[in-house]
Design an enzyme around this catalytic site. Sequence first.
Site: not given
Ligand code: NAP
Ligand code: F7E
Length: 352
Positions: A127, A129, A151
């Site tokens: 990620t 992050e 995270y």
């Molecule tokens: P998501 O919608 O939160 O999906 C996470 C998945 O992990 C869900 O199927 C969840 O199951 C499962 N999970 C959580 N805890 C678990 C556990 N203890 N054992 C088994 N399964 C578990 O996340 P996503 O946005 O699809 O992201 C997919 C991956 O990419 C994650 O690893 C995330 O950190 C990474 N990532 C995401 C982004 C982004 O912008 N979306 C960017 C970079 C990296 P439940 O449905 O039961 O909760």
């Molecule tokens: O926050 C700001 C918050 O929670 C984005 C995950 O998929 O992408 C995701 O992580 C920004 C942050 O995503 C609110 O403080 C303001 O600066 O949508 P987010 P994230 O933290 O960037 C990365 C790439 C991953 O890997 C992660 O799994 O938005 N923000 N106001 C807020 N965020 C939330 N959630 N709620 C607010 O009200």
Amino acid sequence: MSSMRALVTGISGQDGAYLARFLLGKGYEVYGTYRRLSTPNFWRLQYLDIFEQVDLIPADLVDAASIMEAINISEPDEVYHLAAQSFVGASFEQPVGAGEITGLGVTRVLEAVRAINPRIRLYQASTSELYGKGNSDYQCEDTPFRPSSPYAAAKLYGYWVTRIYREGYSIFACNGILFNHESPLRGLEFVTRKISNGVAKIALGLETEMRLGNLEARRDWGYAPEYVESMWLMLQQRDPDDYVVSTGETHSVKEFAQRAFEVVGLDWEQYTKVDKRFLRPLDVEHLQGDCTKAREGLGWSPKVKFGELVKIMVDEDLGRWQRWQEGQRFPWDAPNYPSENRILSRTFALDR
Ligand code: NAP
Ligand code: F7E
């Protein structure tokens, strides 16, 4: 020739559902792990109309035996390790869980691959992050990592252990360093979907305001259905490697809200309030990815850019709430989600 088999951990999540659809389209047999919950959580697979086409295996990342069992049952050619506790905010609430699930979970998957079939190709969901606070203008594969949340620290561990298994045991394991990618299937707690859902409800008179935290944070937001293709591409290369996947654009949360309200013809400032409960103890202020390596090495490039992404999300949530008002019922998360104003947590209670 028999078809390729893929195991997707976290198939019930945003990326898991889109990736499953993508792999089915490529002719794969798709297996997915899910964890047992008191209420089933397959709405995304149902929404994409692929629920009946995937095979499901119960497994939890804290339980190594269940992961081994999932690999034994599915006998995959490729494992896409997507499961994680993925919400940065929650990792401040449950920091040990973040390490256990999002960090150590990666090693449990790698160990299962090494022990059962080291020829399996593995994708690790790394990620943006990892880059954290105070980084350079653009981030690429060589940019130093400075994780700024439990995270991100857990993901940094996952990133390195993936490389260690690649170099130490010759496992074909790749890190996809994906920047934020969003869609109508995004979880409601993430800011983009919180905004698109909130705007839709305000436009229809179902809500009167939206409360957000840090409006100045900047993210490189792409479109999730496109990003899952990059995961697959990484596993089709001759050699395993790590790749940044991003759009190259950056926008603030404020711009996202502004654009989202524009879609429904409203002024964002009239409806948006800053609430310190949604601030994090640490926040990453700027992310903007340079995906030259993925562009040149994988032939991958983003197509949906910021304005279109916001519109896709708002239009979809608007349509859902309209259909809901008309009495239609369909698999969907929003009606079961409480207002975040009702959620009490340690971070929210911090006196700033
Ligand atoms: P998501 O919608 O939160 O999906 C996470 C998945 O992990 C869900 O199927 C969840 O199951 C499962 N999970 C959580 N805890 C678990 C556990 N203890 N054992 C088994 N399964 C578990 O996340 P996503 O946005 O699809 O992201 C997919 C991956 O990419 C994650 O690893 C995330 O950190 C990474 N990532 C995401 C982004 C982004 O912008 N979306 C960017 C970079 C990296 P439940 O449905 O039961 O909760
Ligand atoms: O926050 C700001 C918050 O929670 C984005 C995950 O998929 O992408 C995701 O992580 C920004 C942050 O995503 C609110 O403080 C303001 O600066 O949508 P987010 P994230 O933290 O960037 C990365 C790439 C991953 O890997 C992660 O799994 O938005 N923000 N106001 C807020 N965020 C939330 N959630 N709620 C607010 O009200």
